[in-house]
Design a protein around this motif. Structure first.
Motif, PDB file in Angstrom:
ATOM      1  N   MET A 271      15.375  22.217   7.098  1.00  0.00           N
ATOM      2  CA  MET A 271      15.149  23.472   7.444  1.00  0.00           C
ATOM      3  C   MET A 271      14.302  24.202   6.539  1.00  0.00           C
ATOM      4  SD  MET A 271      17.802  21.898   9.371  1.00  0.00           S
ATOM      5  CE  MET A 271      19.123  21.704   8.022  1.00  0.00           C
TER       6      MET A 271
ATOM      7  N   VAL B 172       8.822  16.434   3.489  1.00  0.00           N
ATOM      8  CA  VAL B 172       9.222  17.854   3.771  1.00  0.00           C
ATOM      9  C   VAL B 172       9.139  18.643   2.697  1.00  0.00           C
ATOM     10  CG1 VAL B 172      11.324  18.897   4.562  1.00  0.00           C
ATOM     11  CG2 VAL B 172      10.514  16.865   5.777  1.00  0.00           C
TER      12      VAL B 172
ATOM     13  N   LEU C 181      18.748   9.923  15.827  1.00  0.00           N
ATOM     14  CA  LEU C 181      18.841  10.440  14.307  1.00  0.00           C
ATOM     15  C   LEU C 181      20.474  10.408  14.202  1.00  0.00           C
ATOM     16  CD1 LEU C 181      16.285  12.821  13.729  1.00  0.00           C
ATOM     17  CD2 LEU C 181      16.320  10.751  13.026  1.00  0.00           C
TER      18      LEU C 181
ATOM     19  N   ASP D  23      17.078   6.720  11.206  1.00  0.00           N
ATOM     20  CA  ASP D  23      16.792   6.552  12.574  1.00  0.00           C
ATOM     21  C   ASP D  23      17.216   5.182  12.885  1.00  0.00           C
ATOM     22  OD1 ASP D  23      15.336   6.910  14.814  1.00  0.00           O
ATOM     23  OD2 ASP D  23      13.297   6.688  13.867  1.00  0.00           O
TER      24      ASP D  23
ATOM     25  N   ARG E  64      11.071  17.043  10.395  1.00  0.00           N
ATOM     26  CA  ARG E  64      11.766  15.561  10.273  1.00  0.00           C
ATOM     27  C   ARG E  64      10.692  14.727   9.783  1.00  0.00           C
ATOM     28  NH1 ARG E  64      12.847  11.740  15.830  1.00  0.00           N
ATOM     29  NH2 ARG E  64      13.288  10.004  14.820  1.00  0.00           N
TER      30      ARG E  64
ATOM     31  N   ILE F  60       9.144  20.175  13.886  1.00  0.00           N
ATOM     32  CA  ILE F  60       9.941  19.805  15.312  1.00  0.00           C
ATOM     33  C   ILE F  60       9.935  21.242  16.068  1.00  0.00           C
ATOM     34  CG2 ILE F  60      12.161  19.585  16.289  1.00  0.00           C
ATOM     35  CD1 ILE F  60      12.758  17.657  13.825  1.00  0.00           C
TER      36      ILE F  60
ATOM     37  N   VAL G  24      11.807  23.870  11.416  1.00  0.00           N
ATOM     38  CA  VAL G  24      12.706  22.636  11.511  1.00  0.00           C
ATOM     39  C   VAL G  24      11.781  21.230  11.422  1.00  0.00           C
ATOM     40  CG1 VAL G  24      14.492  21.180  12.473  1.00  0.00           C
ATOM     41  CG2 VAL G  24      14.534  23.904  12.746  1.00  0.00           C
TER      42      VAL G  24
ATOM     43  N   VAL H 266      19.390  11.828   7.176  1.00  0.00           N
ATOM     44  CA  VAL H 266      19.750  10.859   8.446  1.00  0.00           C
ATOM     45  C   VAL H 266      19.211   9.806   8.559  1.00  0.00           C
ATOM     46  CG1 VAL H 266      19.413  13.134   9.931  1.00  0.00           C
ATOM     47  CG2 VAL H 266      17.408  11.962   9.439  1.00  0.00           C
TER      48      VAL H 266
ATOM     49  N   ASP I  81      14.579   9.297   4.868  1.00  0.00           N
ATOM     50  CA  ASP I  81      14.524  10.445   6.185  1.00  0.00           C
ATOM     51  C   ASP I  81      15.340  11.519   6.074  1.00  0.00           C
ATOM     52  OD1 ASP I  81      12.810   8.440   7.356  1.00  0.00           O
ATOM     53  OD2 ASP I  81      14.525   7.049   7.989  1.00  0.00           O
ATOM     54  N   CYS I  82      14.871  12.585   6.704  1.00  0.00           N
ATOM     55  CA  CYS I  82      15.807  13.956   6.555  1.00  0.00           C
ATOM     56  C   CYS I  82      15.350  14.802   7.864  1.00  0.00           C
ATOM     57  CB  CYS I  82      15.558  14.515   5.254  1.00  0.00           C
ATOM     58  SG  CYS I  82      13.994  15.487   5.111  1.00  0.00           S
ATOM     59  N   ILE I  83      16.146  15.499   7.905  1.00  0.00           N
ATOM     60  CA  ILE I  83      15.865  16.589   8.800  1.00  0.00           C
ATOM     61  C   ILE I  83      15.822  17.957   7.844  1.00  0.00           C
ATOM     62  CG2 ILE I  83      16.514  18.501  10.537  1.00  0.00           C
ATOM     63  CD1 ILE I  83      15.569  15.883  11.888  1.00  0.00           C
TER      64      ILE I  83
END
Length: 155
Positions: A53, A106, A149, A131, A100, A81, A98, A129, A49-51
């Motif tokens: 940019m 991604v 997160l 969850d 998620r 997002i 951005v 990240v 999992d990631c965020i």
């Protein structure tokens, strides 16, 4: 440790030497090993999992690019997002999206976008990240189960 020989263009070697100076690497082998570790580590984390940019510039004078980019982002509405577009002049903009989701999803979106004609200066930055499900109150209400997160140190 294995010893290998590689051929590299002069311009790329100059870039490597500048990277060495910035990073504090004591020799080219150390700098190349560091760069390889970073690049290969990312490949193993596609399911994490990631965020993300995603930043890039758009040449809006390119046919339909101003329509295709938001449409591609909308088709990934489960990942997107937020998005920001900053006009630079009459035909260029800097944009940031951005996202998620899973690293692989991604990355696939970003690299597909960067391949579009008229998209330049593309960069992807990923934040690891997790969850986490928790139950606690917010404000004066009762405790409710929900997820947060949580930042991780690495993938």
């Amino acid at each position: 440790m294995q010893r290998i020989t590689i051929a590299i263009e002069d311009d790329l070697l100059d870039e490597l030497d500048r990277h060495m100076q910035r990073s504090g690497a004591t020799n080219r082998s150390e700098a190349v090993r560091d760069l390889l570790r970073r690049a290969l580590r990312r490949d193993t984390a596609r399911g994490a999992d990631c965020i993300g940019m995603v930043s890039y510039t758009l040449d809006l004078s390119m046919r339909d690019l101003g329509r295709r980019v938001p449409q591609a982002r909308h088709s990934r509405h489960d990942l997107a997002i937020a998005a920001l577009s900053v006009p630079l002049d009459h035909s260029a903009a800097v944009e940031v999206t951005v996202m998620r989701g899973k690293v692989g999803d991604v990355e696939d979106y970003a690299h597909g976008l960067f391949a579009e004609r008229g998209v330049r200066h593309g960069q992807l930055s990923l934040v690891p990240v997790e969850d986490v499900e928790e139950t606690h109150p917010h404000g004066s209400g009762e405790a409710q189960p929900h997820s947060h997160l949580t930042l991780k140190d690495g993938f």
